[in-house]
Every structure is written in structure tokens, then in C-alpha cells.
Design a protein around this motif. Structure first.
Motif: not given
Length: 270
Positions: A34-38, A40-49
Motif C-alpha cells: 500500500l505504501i508503494l502504491l501511494a 507511485s500515485w503521482k509518478g503514474a499521473d493517476m487522475r481517476p476523477f
């Protein structure tokens, strides 16, 4: 007087103490994930909304794919056949190459100073995607299906050699030791002691990679390596979405048919 029978009951203390340790390790593993996913959130440019915010545009875009246009279906099928041929030859060459490499990369067959360099060689083949190999071979041998065959050959060799080597390392050593006790050579040990044990699994891996290579062959064509990927790239660039849907449906049906056929073959062999 009857003899006294003493029943020794196994102690449950070690098992009880090991259970909390496994539980703690499991929880720490999930926490680390979970820490690794968190992180990586910005680096993967996650924009689900944005999917929800732009849902209207996405629906309009998706509607342009229907109904699919099969006007040139004969040409699509011809290119799909070429794609299957690319995948077939790439897989066949990879199987032939992977067999000796797998034996040379098995820790229970050869010494470490042989299998370690072979494993690094296989890592090199797997590390580079088929698309990159295809671009390199297009420059080397020119446009066309041959570049796609070479790209699939190199990458699939690395994948299959690793899988084949792992199967060899998991064999039962007793048949090999029995053959060795008769004074047989190392070649006879492999032919009669190793190959009969791993052959069903090797065939299963080869069939699975052929399925995967059909999909990969559809992609490498986009860089000029032949097959239906060339057609797909041209119609996407021309914003011909109805034709794009038709080609994608042909690819899906072809891959699904191959998957069903190979699944039956694998079930029969294993």
C-alpha cells in the motif's frame, strides 16, 4: 502384565509461535504494498476523477466505433493470417533456441559458472520489449513480417528459456540418478531422465507463448513489422474508427479461438 504404551503427543508450541510470525509478515507485506502504491500515485499521473468529468467526451468517442465497418474484411483476414504466421515462426524459432539455453541455465544440470551467465543472457532478451526489437530489426532487415519474426524470436527465447529452466530444476532427481548409475552419459541422462518429465510442461508453455505472440505480432506491425498491425496503425491514424473496430474484433476472435484450442491441448497433455 500387559506392556505400557506411551503415546507421545506433538507439541503445539512451535506451530503456535510460528503462526503470529507469519501473520505479522503478511500484514507488513500488505502495508509495504500500500505504501508503494501511494508513493507511485503521482509518478503514474493517476487522475481517476477525470474519467467521470470527461465521460461525455469518452461516450461520444466510443460511439464512433459502432457499427464496425467490415467493407474490406478480405484484406483484414489476409493480414490476420500473416500475423498468425509471424507468431508461429517467432514461437517455433524461440522453442528451438530455448531448449538448449534452458538446459544450460538449469542449476541441477550444469555448474554455476555456466548457468549464471546463461541466466543473465536470458534476462537481457526478456528485458527489452518486442516493440523495441521490432524497431531495431526494421532498420536492420527492412520493413515487413521478417522483422516481426526476429523480434518475437529474441524476446520469446528469453521468456521460454527461463520457464523451461525452472521446469528442469523442479524435476524428480531419482530417474536421473537411476540412469546415471548404469554408467550412461550426460546426454542420455537428459534424453531419458529429464526430457520425459518436463516435455508436457514445455509444450504447455510453448502454446501459451504462441497465444501471447499472436497479440504481440498485432502490435509490432505498427512499427512496420508486417501483419494486421500495419493496417490497424494506418486506420487509427486516419481516424477511421468504424474500420478500427472491425480489425479489433477480428483480432479478438482470432486470439479467443487460439486460446480455446490451446487450452484443450494443454488439458490433454497435463
Amino acid at each position: 502384565m500387559q506392556p505400557t504404551v506411551h503415546i507421545v503427543r506433538p507439541s503445539l508450541a512451535p506451530a503456535a509461535s510460528a503462526a503470529p510470525k507469519r501473520s505479522l509478515a503478511w500484514q507488513l507485506s500488505w502495508a509495504g504494498l500500500l505504501i508503494l502504491l501511494a508513493a507511485s500515485w503521482k509518478g503514474a499521473d493517476m487522475r481517476p476523477f477525470e474519467l467521470w468529468r470527461d465521460s461525455g467526451n469518452i461516450a461520444t468517442y466510443a460511439a464512433e466505433f459502432f457499427p464496425p465497418n467490415f467493407t474490406q474484411w478480405r484484406m483484414y483476414l489476409q493480414e490476420m493470417v500473416v500475423t498468425l504466421q509471424i507468431a508461429l515462426w517467432g514461437t517455433a524459432l524461440a522453442v528451438v533456441t530455448a531448449v538448449p539455453l534452458a538446459l544450460l541455465a538449469s542449476a541441477n544440470i550444469v555448474p554455476w559458472w555456466i548457468y549464471q551467465p546463461m541466466r543473465r543472457l536470458m534476462d537481457s532478451c526478456r528485458a527489452i520489449n518486442e516493440m523495441v526489437f521490432a524497431m531495431l530489426f526494421v532498420v536492420a532487415v527492412g520493413l515487413g513480417p521478417f522483422a516481426g519474426v526476429l523480434a518475437l524470436w529474441v524476446h520469446t527465447t528469453g521468456v521460454l528459456a527461463k520457464l523451461f529452466a525452472e521446469a528442469v530444476e523442479a524435476i524428480d532427481p531419482q530417474p536421473v540418478e537411476g540412469i546415471r548409475s548404469t554408467g550412461a552419459s550426460a546426454l542420455h541422462e537428459i534424453v531419458y531422465g529429464v526430457l520425459p518429465q518436463v516435455m508436457p510442461l514445455w509444450i504447455s508453455y510453448a502454446l501459451y507463448r504462441f497465444e501471447s505472440n499472436v497479440r504481440s505480432a498485432s502490435v509490432v506491425g505498427m512499427v512496420g513489422a508486417g501483419g494486421i498491425g500495419v493496417v490497424l496503425w494506418e486506420i487509427i491514424r486516419g481516424f477511421q474508427y468504424a474500420e478500427t473496430c472491425a480489425v479489433m474484433l477480428i483480432i479478438v476472435v482470432s486470439v479467443s479461438a487460439i486460446d480455446l484450442a490451446s487450452a484443450r491441448i494443454r488439458k490433454f497433455l497435463i
